[in-house]
Scaffold this active site. Structure first.
Site, mmCIF file in Angstrom:
data_model
loop_
_atom_site.group_PDB
_atom_site.id
_atom_site.type_symbol
_atom_site.label_atom_id
_atom_site.label_comp_id
_atom_site.label_asym_id
_atom_site.label_seq_id
_atom_site.Cartn_x
_atom_site.Cartn_y
_atom_site.Cartn_z
ATOM 1 N N LYS A 189 11.223 -100.087 147.297
ATOM 2 C CA LYS A 189 10.874 -98.782 146.731
ATOM 3 C C LYS A 189 9.412 -98.756 146.300
ATOM 4 O O LYS A 189 8.872 -99.750 145.802
ATOM 5 C CB LYS A 189 11.789 -98.498 145.539
ATOM 6 C CG LYS A 189 11.721 -97.083 144.989
ATOM 7 C CD LYS A 189 12.771 -96.883 143.895
ATOM 8 C CE LYS A 189 12.775 -95.468 143.342
ATOM 9 N NZ LYS A 189 13.811 -95.275 142.299
ATOM 10 N N SER A 204 16.730 -91.269 142.816
ATOM 11 C CA SER A 204 15.382 -91.198 143.327
ATOM 12 C C SER A 204 15.081 -92.222 144.421
ATOM 13 O O SER A 204 14.041 -92.136 145.081
ATOM 14 C CB SER A 204 14.391 -91.422 142.176
ATOM 15 O OG SER A 204 14.557 -92.726 141.619
ATOM 16 N N SER A 218 19.933 -93.781 140.138
ATOM 17 C CA SER A 218 19.032 -93.681 141.293
ATOM 18 C C SER A 218 19.203 -94.746 142.353
ATOM 19 O O SER A 218 18.548 -94.691 143.400
ATOM 20 C CB SER A 218 17.574 -93.675 140.813
ATOM 21 O OG SER A 218 17.281 -92.466 140.157
#
Length: 509
Positions: free
Chosen positions: A74, A149, A173
């Site tokens: 990420k 996310s 997330s």
């Protein structure tokens, strides 16, 4: 020879150790596939396995646990010399001078970094539409969101662009996008994985976790991400494990195929209005399957869980308003051109130009909650509610080993469908927020389809119960027989997967 893209992390590492596959061959297969992808899952791709190592020199040894398996990471994890923007224009082009502890430990275990994955800006969002790099598309249906996310991480794994990915979970997330993309997502106990080198959103909630194709891979990556307490992170307490050994090596790959003696609590407080019929059908079928494996299913109550949404959206924005104050255009990140303007104008224009709408919204909410005259009425009250939620989980776990809920109340929704309705967007995390506020571990595994889209089953346990959690998830995963490989082929479209069980939740939304 077996297509390297089809191999799990465990199998790929084994093939690398046996010499049946080279590190360059595996990396190139994924690199080429990711470069041609249309889901917008990546913000940066390494040129080759060597450049993916950041400050490290040479390829990792194949005698390591991960043996050179490439991972997607990420965009909010700092890696030395690798672009890290947290999907924000304010940090676009930023090259960190250090590497996050969790990623460093994975590299020590032999992993390489394939690329950085797209996300909601500063991890603020539930759909991965709040990104300076554009939205991520769900591999099952490119007209729908992947969740957020960590949407880029989940989509990359679901589409076969990476064997596994590393995400972060503040309010769901890792788990929610894993559910919407039909993959596995693990949120560890808060403090078990160091947050050092993660660009902070809400420091008392942020936690790194793996997104994988199966539970065994999640267990392997979790074991490598943990370790002794990190002196660079005051909230890092190391991973104690079910046996309290204090060693990450205490967790083994799950081997359970039965759930005999396991009591699973189903909180009626989280199964009310808002759960889609197809999601509920898949969830109920998964519970019946758990019973057939020997589990005992009992109803439990988490009386304060219904307040988790309200408490979270006071506490997380308050912490964000403090954490994001460092991005002012002075020390790092992009700086606005203000001509002869003064310092206040520099701060104002830099933040106005750099932050996106959702980040601005949460900064304003958090600043308001912390302001004089409103602190006691909002922030302090939210902290009190959080304490009650922690107490609820502790009380329930005196009677049950695990708690089960749907991971998301709905399947993936259409792109743009909720962007003008923040409340509807925030409600996407209603079943994952309580576990985040309580700091307990939770895992999402795919349990069927509704309207051809994946449904996630969430299991959570008491703090540091990752071994029990992974064992139970592994047993259920084997019985469910979910086949997520349909998302590997964009030509097949939504609904192409055919899980190997009856838990497909055929009810329409």
């Amino acid at each position: 020879m077996t297509d390297p893209i089809s191999l799990s992390v465990v199998d790929a590492a084994a093939a690398l150790r046996r010499g049946e596959l080279s590190q360059d061959e595996l990396f190139t297969a994924y690199r080429d596939r990711a470069a041609a992808d249309d889901t917008n899952s990546f913000t940066w791709l390494a040129d080759d396995a060597t450049t993916a190592l950041g400050a490290r020199e040479g390829l990792p040894g194949t005698d390591t646990p991960l043996a050179g398996v490439p991972l997607a990471v990420k965009d909010l994890f700092c890696i030395t010399g690798v672009p890290t923007a947290s999907a924000s224009n304010l940090l676009r082009g930023y090259l960190p001078p250090y590497t996050a502890t969790a990623i460093d430990r994975l590299q020590e275990a032999g992993a390489t970094v394939l690329g950085k994955t797209n996300q909601d800006e500063f991890a603020m969002g539930s759909s991965n539409e709040n990104s300076a790099f554009g939205p991520v598309l769900n591999p099952w249906d490119r007209t729908r969101v992947p969740g957020g996310s960590s949407g880029g991480s989940a989509a990359a794994v679901a589409a076969g662009l990476a064997p596994a990915a590393i995400g972060t979970d503040t309010g769901g997330s890792v788990r929610q996008p894993a559910a919407l993309c039909g993959v596995v997502g693990l949120k560890p106990t808060y403090g078990s994985v160091s947050r050092y080198g993660m660009i902070a959103f809400a420091s008392s909630l942020d936690q790194a976790g793996p997104i994988t194709r199966n539970v065994a891979d999640a267990a392997l990556l979790f074991r490598q991400m943990t370790g002794p307490a990190d002196r660079n992170d005051a909230t890092s307490i190391g991973w104690a494990g079910d046996g309290g050994s204090g060693s990450a090596s205490a967790i083994d790959l799950p081997t359970a195929v039965r759930l005999d003696g396991v009591r699973i609590g189903v909180p009626t407080d989280l199964l009310g209005e808002g759960i889609e019929p197809g999601v509920r059908a898949s969830f109920d079928a998964a519970l019946k399957l758990a019973e057939s494996l020997g589990a005992e299913i009992v109803e439990v109550t988490l009386p304060h869980a219904r307040h988790a949404l309200s408490a979270y959206y006071l506490l997380a924005p308050a912490e964000a308003s403090s954490n994001l104050a460092r991005f002012d255009g002075v020390r790092y990140g992009n700086r606005a051109d203000i001509g002869d303007g003064g310092l206040v104008e520099l701060y104002t224009k830099t933040r106005h130009d750099g932050f996106g709408p959702e980040v601005k919204r949460r900064i304003m909410l958090g600043t308001y909650a912390l302001s004089s005259g409103f602190y006691d009425a909002y922030y302090r009250r939210a902290q009190q509610v959080r304490t009650k939620i922690v107490e609820d989980f502790r009380a329930v776990h005196q009677d049950v080993h695990l708690i089960a809920t749907p991971t998301s109340p709905t399947v993936a929704w259409g792109l743009g469908e909720r962007t003008d309705d923040p409340i509807a967007m925030y409600q996407a995390d209603v079943t994952t927020l309580p576990q985040s506020l309580a700091g307990v571990p939770a895992i999402s595994i795919p349990c069927g389809l509704s309207d051809g889209l994946p449904v996630g089953l969430q299991l959570s346990g008491p703090a540091f119960a990752e071994q029990s959690l992974l064992d139970a998830a592994h047993a259920l995963e084997g019985a469910l027989g979910f086949d997520g490989t349909a998302a590997f082929d964009p030509a097949r479209g939504a609904g192409a997967a055919t899980p190997g069980s009856a838990t497909t939740g055929g009810a329409s939304r």
